[in-house]
Design a protein around this motif. Structure first.
Motif, PDB file in Angstrom:
ATOM      1  N   ASN A 106    -106.219  -5.081  55.399  1.00  0.00           N
ATOM      2  CA  ASN A 106    -106.824  -6.402  55.540  1.00  0.00           C
ATOM      3  C   ASN A 106    -108.329  -6.280  55.742  1.00  0.00           C
ATOM      4  O   ASN A 106    -108.781  -5.507  56.590  1.00  0.00           O
ATOM      5  CB  ASN A 106    -106.244  -7.138  56.752  1.00  0.00           C
ATOM      6  N   ILE A 107    -109.104  -7.064  55.020  1.00  0.00           N
ATOM      7  CA  ILE A 107    -110.544  -7.074  55.258  1.00  0.00           C
ATOM      8  C   ILE A 107    -110.848  -7.637  56.634  1.00  0.00           C
ATOM      9  O   ILE A 107    -111.833  -7.247  57.287  1.00  0.00           O
ATOM     10  CB  ILE A 107    -111.281  -7.853  54.152  1.00  0.00           C
ATOM     11  N   THR A 108    -110.012  -8.556  57.125  1.00  0.00           N
ATOM     12  CA  THR A 108    -110.221  -9.104  58.468  1.00  0.00           C
ATOM     13  C   THR A 108    -110.074  -8.025  59.541  1.00  0.00           C
ATOM     14  O   THR A 108    -110.716  -8.103  60.591  1.00  0.00           O
ATOM     15  CB  THR A 108    -109.225 -10.240  58.750  1.00  0.00           C
ATOM     16  N   SER A 109    -109.255  -7.009  59.279  1.00  0.00           N
ATOM     17  CA  SER A 109    -109.083  -5.937  60.256  1.00  0.00           C
ATOM     18  C   SER A 109    -110.393  -5.202  60.506  1.00  0.00           C
ATOM     19  O   SER A 109    -110.625  -4.672  61.592  1.00  0.00           O
ATOM     20  CB  SER A 109    -108.012  -4.947  59.780  1.00  0.00           C
ATOM     21  N   GLN A 110    -111.268  -5.179  59.505  1.00  0.00           N
ATOM     22  CA  GLN A 110    -112.555  -4.498  59.661  1.00  0.00           C
ATOM     23  C   GLN A 110    -113.434  -5.206  60.688  1.00  0.00           C
ATOM     24  O   GLN A 110    -114.032  -4.565  61.560  1.00  0.00           O
ATOM     25  CB  GLN A 110    -113.262  -4.422  58.310  1.00  0.00           C
ATOM     26  N   VAL A 111    -113.503  -6.521  60.596  1.00  0.00           N
ATOM     27  CA  VAL A 111    -114.318  -7.246  61.570  1.00  0.00           C
ATOM     28  C   VAL A 111    -113.623  -7.297  62.926  1.00  0.00           C
ATOM     29  O   VAL A 111    -114.267  -7.220  63.976  1.00  0.00           O
ATOM     30  CB  VAL A 111    -114.685  -8.663  61.055  1.00  0.00           C
ATOM     31  N   PHE A 112    -112.278  -7.388  62.940  1.00  0.00           N
ATOM     32  CA  PHE A 112    -111.549  -7.343  64.210  1.00  0.00           C
ATOM     33  C   PHE A 112    -111.818  -6.029  64.942  1.00  0.00           C
ATOM     34  O   PHE A 112    -112.025  -6.004  66.157  1.00  0.00           O
ATOM     35  CB  PHE A 112    -110.041  -7.482  63.975  1.00  0.00           C
ATOM     36  N   ILE A 154    -112.498 -15.453  53.533  1.00  0.00           N
ATOM     37  CA  ILE A 154    -113.222 -16.581  54.133  1.00  0.00           C
ATOM     38  C   ILE A 154    -113.380 -16.374  55.637  1.00  0.00           C
ATOM     39  O   ILE A 154    -114.478 -16.560  56.195  1.00  0.00           O
ATOM     40  CB  ILE A 154    -112.480 -17.903  53.847  1.00  0.00           C
ATOM     41  N   ILE A 155    -112.300 -15.973  56.295  1.00  0.00           N
ATOM     42  CA  ILE A 155    -112.345 -15.754  57.742  1.00  0.00           C
ATOM     43  C   ILE A 155    -113.237 -14.567  58.080  1.00  0.00           C
ATOM     44  O   ILE A 155    -113.999 -14.605  59.058  1.00  0.00           O
ATOM     45  CB  ILE A 155    -110.925 -15.545  58.298  1.00  0.00           C
ATOM     46  N   TYR A 156    -113.183 -13.523  57.266  1.00  0.00           N
ATOM     47  CA  TYR A 156    -114.044 -12.357  57.476  1.00  0.00           C
ATOM     48  C   TYR A 156    -115.516 -12.764  57.438  1.00  0.00           C
ATOM     49  O   TYR A 156    -116.300 -12.411  58.329  1.00  0.00           O
ATOM     50  CB  TYR A 156    -113.755 -11.300  56.407  1.00  0.00           C
ATOM     51  N   ASP A 157    -115.902 -13.503  56.394  1.00  0.00           N
ATOM     52  CA  ASP A 157    -117.298 -13.928  56.255  1.00  0.00           C
ATOM     53  C   ASP A 157    -117.724 -14.792  57.441  1.00  0.00           C
ATOM     54  O   ASP A 157    -118.841 -14.639  57.970  1.00  0.00           O
ATOM     55  CB  ASP A 157    -117.493 -14.704  54.954  1.00  0.00           C
ATOM     56  N   PHE A 158    -116.838 -15.682  57.858  1.00  0.00           N
ATOM     57  CA  PHE A 158    -117.163 -16.578  58.974  1.00  0.00           C
ATOM     58  C   PHE A 158    -117.330 -15.799  60.278  1.00  0.00           C
ATOM     59  O   PHE A 158    -118.318 -15.984  61.004  1.00  0.00           O
ATOM     60  CB  PHE A 158    -116.064 -17.634  59.127  1.00  0.00           C
TER      61      PHE A 158
END
Length: 294
Positions: free
Chosen positions: A158-164, A54-58
């Protein structure tokens, strides 16, 4: 499995935790992956991976419009092969003679383990103002730290690490494009290359980049992790050796294909070979299919 067995109840419970501000990130499961080198991977629990998505998409929706066109990792309609394709296109534009052009290639030392939490969160605050979302992002960022610092690091896995990772180097992208005025620039995660028509200003630009990432992002690009090459010598980029008129697979990749090819993955490997000049390797794989019926 426990989460999935009571999926609906657990989803509602997770929703309540987020709504009430009581959500806490669970510990990671650690394991090692051996590909071309050993990688430390940290796997989050299912409940946390739902939040990560959810955070990744946002965040991607917030930040993707400000990313440069030639940042290719973990973005829609981008990817490794398109990064190599953009590199080849820039080579053609910069090559005015048969001698071709010059390439500056850089690599950040232990990039994922050295992303500074404070700098990352400050970048996110520039686009995100919702307190609840920022609180969840802080918990995700704080859920992992590198072996050397409590205030640094984002985990592989983490998928969030990709956007980070894309957000963190976005300031470098704009610095190289706007301040240093480098037209022919391609980045995939922390691997990036710049194509030059001549070798006049390469050292100056390289030193400016090294200083910028150290001063503004607290990252290190050791000089020994940079290279300056004529394209006629070949440039190793994202698993391929790129030349003026060809793209070749690295020997390690070839050896891995020979070692691992089987009935289940042969079509994937043949698809991979479409992106490079590998006629002889493709012929050998097709011959193996006939002989061994893989």
């Amino acid at each position: 499995m426990d989460f999935e067995m009571h999926l609906e109840d657990n989803i509602f419970s997770l929703h309540d935790e987020i709504k009430n501000g009581t959500y806490r990130h669970s510990p990671y499961t650690y394991f090692e992956v051996f590909d071309t080198k050993k990688r430390d991977v940290y796997k989050a629990e299912v409940r946390d991976r739902i939040i990560h998505q959810i955070i990744y998409d946002f965040l991607l929706a917030c930040f993707d419009p400000v990313f440069i066109t030639d940042s290719y990792a973990s973005r829609t309609d981008k990817g490794q092969y398109k990064a190599v394709g953009a590199f080849r296109y820039f080579i053609k534009l910069a090559s005015r003679t048969q001698q071709g052009c010059y390439i500056l290639k850089c690599d950040v030392r232990k990039y994922f383990d050295n992303v500074d939490h404070t700098i990352l969160l400050d970048m996110i605050k520039e686009k995100v103002t919702c307190g609840k979302i920022l609180d969840i992002v802080r918990r995700i960022v704080a859920s992992y730290h590198s072996p050397t610092s409590l205030q640094k690091g984002i985990p592989l896995g983490n998928i969030t690490s990709q956007v980070f990772a894309n957000m963190y180097l976005n300031t470098l992208d704009h610095y190289i494009k706007k301040e240093l005025r480098c037209r022919f620039y391609v980045r995939y995660n922390d691997d990036f290359i710049i194509v030059f028509e001549s070798n006049k200003h390469i050292i100056t630009i390289r030193d400016s980049i090294v200083c910028f990432v150290k001063r503004n992002l607290l990252l290190d690009i050791p000089i020994e992790k940079t290279s300056i090459r004529k394209i006629s010598w070949g440039v190793d980029f994202l698993g391929s050796v790129v030349l003026l008129k060809a793209v070749l697979l690295r020997d390690k990749i070839k050896n891995k294909i020979y070692a691992r090819i089987n009935r289940g993955n042969r079509h994937s490997y043949l698809s991979l070979l479409k992106h490079c000049n590998a006629y002889h390797l493709k012929t050998k794989i097709l011959a193996m299919e006939k002989i061994y019926k893989i």
